[in-house]
Design an enzyme around this catalytic site. Structure first.
Site, PDB file in Angstrom:
ATOM      1  N   GLY A  11      72.698   7.520   7.661  1.00 37.78           N
ATOM      2  CA  GLY A  11      73.808   7.129   8.265  1.00 37.78           C
ATOM      3  C   GLY A  11      74.668   6.018   7.460  1.00 37.78           C
ATOM      4  O   GLY A  11      74.092   5.586   6.647  1.00 37.78           O
ATOM      5  N   ASP A  34      64.910  10.472   7.774  1.00 41.76           N
ATOM      6  CA  ASP A  34      66.320  11.022   8.230  1.00 41.76           C
ATOM      7  C   ASP A  34      65.991  12.460   8.627  1.00 41.76           C
ATOM      8  O   ASP A  34      65.064  13.063   8.075  1.00 41.76           O
ATOM      9  CB  ASP A  34      67.454  11.063   7.078  1.00 41.76           C
ATOM     10  CG  ASP A  34      68.894  11.161   7.975  1.00 41.76           C
ATOM     11  OD1 ASP A  34      69.353  10.184   8.464  1.00 41.76           O
ATOM     12  OD2 ASP A  34      69.221  12.493   8.372  1.00 41.76           O
ATOM     13  N   TYR A 142      77.513   7.102  25.768  1.00 41.12           N
ATOM     14  CA  TYR A 142      77.244   6.136  24.528  1.00 41.12           C
ATOM     15  C   TYR A 142      76.809   4.904  25.093  1.00 41.12           C
ATOM     16  O   TYR A 142      75.680   4.166  25.005  1.00 41.12           O
ATOM     17  CB  TYR A 142      78.040   6.127  23.601  1.00 41.12           C
ATOM     18  CG  TYR A 142      77.709   5.571  22.236  1.00 41.12           C
ATOM     19  CD1 TYR A 142      76.564   5.478  21.539  1.00 41.12           C
ATOM     20  CD2 TYR A 142      78.762   4.188  21.758  1.00 41.12           C
ATOM     21  CE1 TYR A 142      76.204   4.623  20.381  1.00 41.12           C
ATOM     22  CE2 TYR A 142      78.462   3.552  20.881  1.00 41.12           C
ATOM     23  CZ  TYR A 142      77.190   3.598  19.907  1.00 41.12           C
ATOM     24  OH  TYR A 142      77.026   2.902  18.968  1.00 41.12           O
ATOM     25  N   LYS A 146      73.282   2.949  25.546  1.00 38.07           N
ATOM     26  CA  LYS A 146      73.032   1.559  24.964  1.00 38.07           C
ATOM     27  C   LYS A 146      72.646   0.397  25.901  1.00 38.07           C
ATOM     28  O   LYS A 146      71.759  -0.365  25.832  1.00 38.07           O
ATOM     29  CB  LYS A 146      74.108   1.244  24.087  1.00 38.07           C
ATOM     30  CG  LYS A 146      74.315   1.894  22.720  1.00 38.07           C
ATOM     31  CD  LYS A 146      73.058   2.017  21.792  1.00 38.07           C
ATOM     32  CE  LYS A 146      73.093   2.619  20.717  1.00 38.07           C
ATOM     33  NZ  LYS A 146      71.876   2.746  19.843  1.00 38.07           N
TER      34      LYS A 146
HETATM   35  C1  AKB Z   1      81.622   3.720  17.741  1.00 43.83           C
HETATM   36  O1  AKB Z   1      82.774   3.471  17.574  1.00 43.83           O
HETATM   37  O2  AKB Z   1      80.888   4.768  18.611  1.00 43.83           O
HETATM   38  C2  AKB Z   1      80.665   2.752  17.171  1.00 43.83           C
HETATM   39  C3  AKB Z   1      80.328   1.546  18.094  1.00 43.83           C
HETATM   40  C4  AKB Z   1      81.499   0.617  18.307  1.00 43.83           C
HETATM   41  O3  AKB Z   1      79.187   1.271  18.415  1.00 43.83           O
HETATM   42  N1  AKB Z   1      81.345   2.315  15.765  1.00 43.83           N
END
Ligand code: AKB
Length: 318
Positions: A11, A34, A142, A146
């Protein structure tokens, strides 16, 4: 003796991180892994293994057999792609982390690096100069993954003494590998269209300010954090880290300094809402105090380096 494994090495971060780790530790001591079978061409001078971060047994066996001491776990779905594949994003972003945290808990690994993101913040977070500790109500899959990952990292450190270290990366700007599936990707795509002489259609509004960083700064930060003495690491969830911040209009204006005929248009899509839920700028004073972080690239510098180095052939190779 350090022997490191970078999972997700193909990546945007991995391709550059592996090269720097090989310079530091010797090629044989920095193994790239990977899910794709083909080793990225730039990493062919050192060891490569095909590994799926979700294959717990394969990852465990490889790390134990090869006597790996450190893992950089970069395999993840980014913000925009994760909204389209929420189940898979949650699975990939969480399960791979548990495999590595458990290996460290059992004593098979000395240290772990796991990337977090500015996506841990949400619409209720103070937007300007966002503090390390503040309201965090992420509104993306996301961001939720996180944030959960950060909590687990801190938990494994506090309960099981796992030496896990992390950075909340802002949008990363680089030219060796294209980013994939992020909300900040526009700030890389723009250089390819500028070099091709095309008008750039931006998927964010012109005044959407986001925290960004040139890859060289991000890699240096990662290596410095991993080399800092454990007693200096006061934050075991993830460190805020700032490089620079800008809007699509500001980066376009800086490109026009070099390419006056460059044009940009704005066609915001679903990624606008994601960007609006994130900070505009970041307070990274903890990283500065704890392990001496300082950025080197501002907007002017990164535009200059990008325009000199972006290779438009990369677009056809993907
Ligand atoms: C995204 O845009 O998802 C990434 C990030 C800010 O974690 N680049």
């Amino acid at each position: 003796m350090r022997k490191v494994l970078v999972i997700g090495a193909g990546g945007q971060i991995g391709t550059e991180l592996v090269l720097r780790l090989r310079e530091k530790l010797g090629s044989e001591n920095a193994i790239a892994a990977d899910v794709k079978a083909d080793c990225p061409p730039s990493l062919k001078d050192g060891p490569f293994v095909q590994l799926d971060a979700l294959d717990r047994e394969a990852v465990r066996n490889f790390i134990i057999d090869q006597k790996i001491t450190e893992v950089y776990l970069l395999a993840a779905l980014l913000s925009a792609t994760a909204e389209k594949k929420p189940d898979f994003a949650w699975k990939l972003n969480m399960e791979g982390l548990f495999t590595i945290l458990d290996l460290a808990k059992e004593g098979h690994l000395k240290k772990i690096f796991w990337p977090s993101s500015i996506a841990v913040f949400g619409p209720t977070t103070p937007k300007d100069n966002t503090p390390q500790r503040t309201i965090m109500e992420p509104s993306t899959v996301y961001g939720i993954s996180k944030q959960a990952g950060e909590r687990w990292c801190e938990y494994y450190h506090d309960k099981f003494c796992v030496d896990v270290r992390s950075i909340r990366y802002p949008g990363l700007i680089s030219y060796t590998t294209l980013p994939g599936g992020g909300t900040t990707d526009y700030a890389v795509d723009i250089f390819y269209q500028a070099k091709l002489g095309n008008k750039f259609s931006c998927f964010l509004e012109k005044d959407t300010r986001l925290p960004m960083m040139f890859m060289e700064d991000a890699i240096r930060a990662t290596l410095d954090l991993m080399e800092a003495p454990a007693e200096n690491i006061g934050i075991r969830s993830s460190y805020n880290l700032a490089g620079c911040d800008f809007t699509p209009e500001e980066i376009a204006d800086e490109i026009k300094v070099h390419i006056p005929e460059f044009e940009i248009g704005y066609n915001a899509d679903y990624r606008q809402a994601i960007a609006e839920s994130w900070p505009s700028s970041i307070d990274d004073s903890h990283a500065r105090q704890d392990w001496g972080w300082k950025e080197e690239f501002n907007l002017k510098d990164l535009v200059n380096v990008m325009l000199n180095n972006v290779n438009v052939d990369l677009l056809t190779q993907h």
